[in-house]
Scaffold this active site. Structure first.
Site, PDB file in Angstrom:
ATOM      1  N   CYS A   1       0.939  -0.944  -0.026  1.00 56.02           N
ATOM      2  CA  CYS A   1       0.099  -0.045  -0.127  1.00 56.02           C
ATOM      3  C   CYS A   1       0.817   1.136   0.135  1.00 56.02           C
ATOM      4  CB  CYS A   1      -1.104   0.075   1.175  1.00 56.02           C
ATOM      5  SG  CYS A   1      -2.063   1.490   1.375  1.00 56.02           S
TER       6      CYS A   1
ATOM      7  N   CYS B   1      -0.297   4.117   2.052  1.00 60.74           N
ATOM      8  CA  CYS B   1      -0.055   3.888   3.661  1.00 60.74           C
ATOM      9  C   CYS B   1       1.223   3.861   3.907  1.00 60.74           C
ATOM     10  CB  CYS B   1      -0.600   2.219   4.018  1.00 60.74           C
ATOM     11  SG  CYS B   1      -2.269   1.969   3.283  1.00 60.74           S
ATOM     12  N   ASP B   2       2.182   3.758   3.125  1.00 61.96           N
ATOM     13  CA  ASP B   2       3.431   3.512   3.577  1.00 61.96           C
ATOM     14  C   ASP B   2       4.513   4.651   2.971  1.00 61.96           C
ATOM     15  OD1 ASP B   2       2.797   1.727   5.481  1.00 61.96           O
ATOM     16  OD2 ASP B   2       2.872   0.100   4.051  1.00 61.96           O
TER      17      ASP B   2
END
Length: 322
Positions: free
Chosen positions: A133, A136-137
């Protein structure tokens, strides 16, 4: 006793909830305790969903869908389904924290899960340099060298997004051409931070406490080489989330839930399916939403037939057509 329980909270689940709620079916939607909203929660700009000419962030779109479903009376439960009993007229849905629920019908809209490379060190270094992701990261890889594995739209979107943070982004693809749409390819090729590595597979992962690099194997010559990396983002596709219905519903060769024609009817009366969990081909937010409409209407007709005492052919008709 519920009229309908919807399992899943992506575009298919929320759209089914909107239609079911407007039909006064008072649906219960079980969203998930940690992944409510589906894959679009991990997406940045959504440019191809109708009604948003300027685009919309994936999480914002899902929040609007949830708000609309709740506006018409949908109850949203943030919990995980652990067990299903779909036999008989009354369906039983067991959750991890909120207990057991019964319903006359169930709409299964659990979407799909990220596909993994399948290497032993992939899980070990998950969250330590390996991710599925970018939204997300990506923030954690400022001025780092990273790679994205894949050749579809998702891989191109991830790679382009990651250039906001990383100093260098490799795209590793096992072929010499991409599957991605033309516009996504053009964006990736035009970005100076992105470099393509063609005809290559990730066959090894290096690093003790964090990712330090990968082993690449040429898919044409078989030659191996090492590539130093700080991060690896895997975007090689998705698999339908059908583990709850194995042995309970018929599946297709692709692993999706089998439905009758263009309907949402499964082989079990009163059980309907929608979204990516029945779609191995298109897998778009708009097609998932349309599929949710179909499921809600099919469930509404099924419940009306039950109430009137009419035998409704809700399951797949396995008999050959005359």
């Amino acid at each position: 006793m519920r009229n309908v329980i919807i399992i899943g909270s992506g575009p298919a689940g929320y759209t089914a909830a909107i239609y079911a709620a407007r039909a006064n079916l008072n649906p219960l939607l079980i969203a998930s305790s940690v992944q409510a909203g589906g894959e679009l929660m991990n997406t940045t700009e959504v440019e191809n969903f109708p009604g948003f000419p300027e685009g919309i962030q994936g999480p914002e779109l899902m929040a609007k869908m949830q708000e609309q479903a709740e506006k018409f009376g949908t109850e949203v439960l943030l919990d995980d389904v652990t067990e299903l009993d779909l036999s008989g007229d009354i369906k039983r849905v067991v959750t991890g924290y909120s207990g057991e629920f019964e319903a006359e019908s169930v709409i299964f809209a659990t979407g799909s899960a990220y596909r993994k490379i399948g290497l032993a060190d992939e899980e070990r270094l998950s969250g330590r340099g390996i991710s599925w992701c970018a939204t997300c990261d990506g923030f954690f890889f400022k001025e780092k060298t990273i790679a994205v594995v894949g050749g579809g739209d998702s891989a191109m979107e991830e790679a382009t997004f990651l250039t906001k943070f990383a100093s260098k982004v490799y795209v590793i693809h096992r072929r010499d051409t991409l599957r991605a749409s033309k516009i996504m390819q053009e964006r990736a090729h035009a970005n100076e931070k992105i470099e393509f590595i063609w005809n290559a597979e990730v066959t090894g992962i290096s690093g003790e406490n964090a990712l330090s690099g990968v082993t690449l194997t040429d898919t044409v010559t078989g030659e191996e080489r090492e590539l130093a990396l700080d991060g690896l983002f895997v975007a090689i596709g998705n698999d339908p989330r059908t583990h709850l219905v194995h042995g309970k519903l018929d599946l297709t060769e692709e692993g999706t839930i089998a439905v009758s024609g263009r309907s949402s009817k499964t082989n079990v009366a009163g059980v309907f399916a929608a979204g990516d969990v029945i779609d191995p081909t298109y897998r778009q937010a708009a097609t998932a939403a349309a599929s949710g409409v179909v499921a809600a209407l099919d469930a509404e007709h099924y419940l009306a037939a039950r109430e009137s005492g009419v035998q409704d052919p809700a399951g797949i008709d396995l008999a050959p057509a005359n």
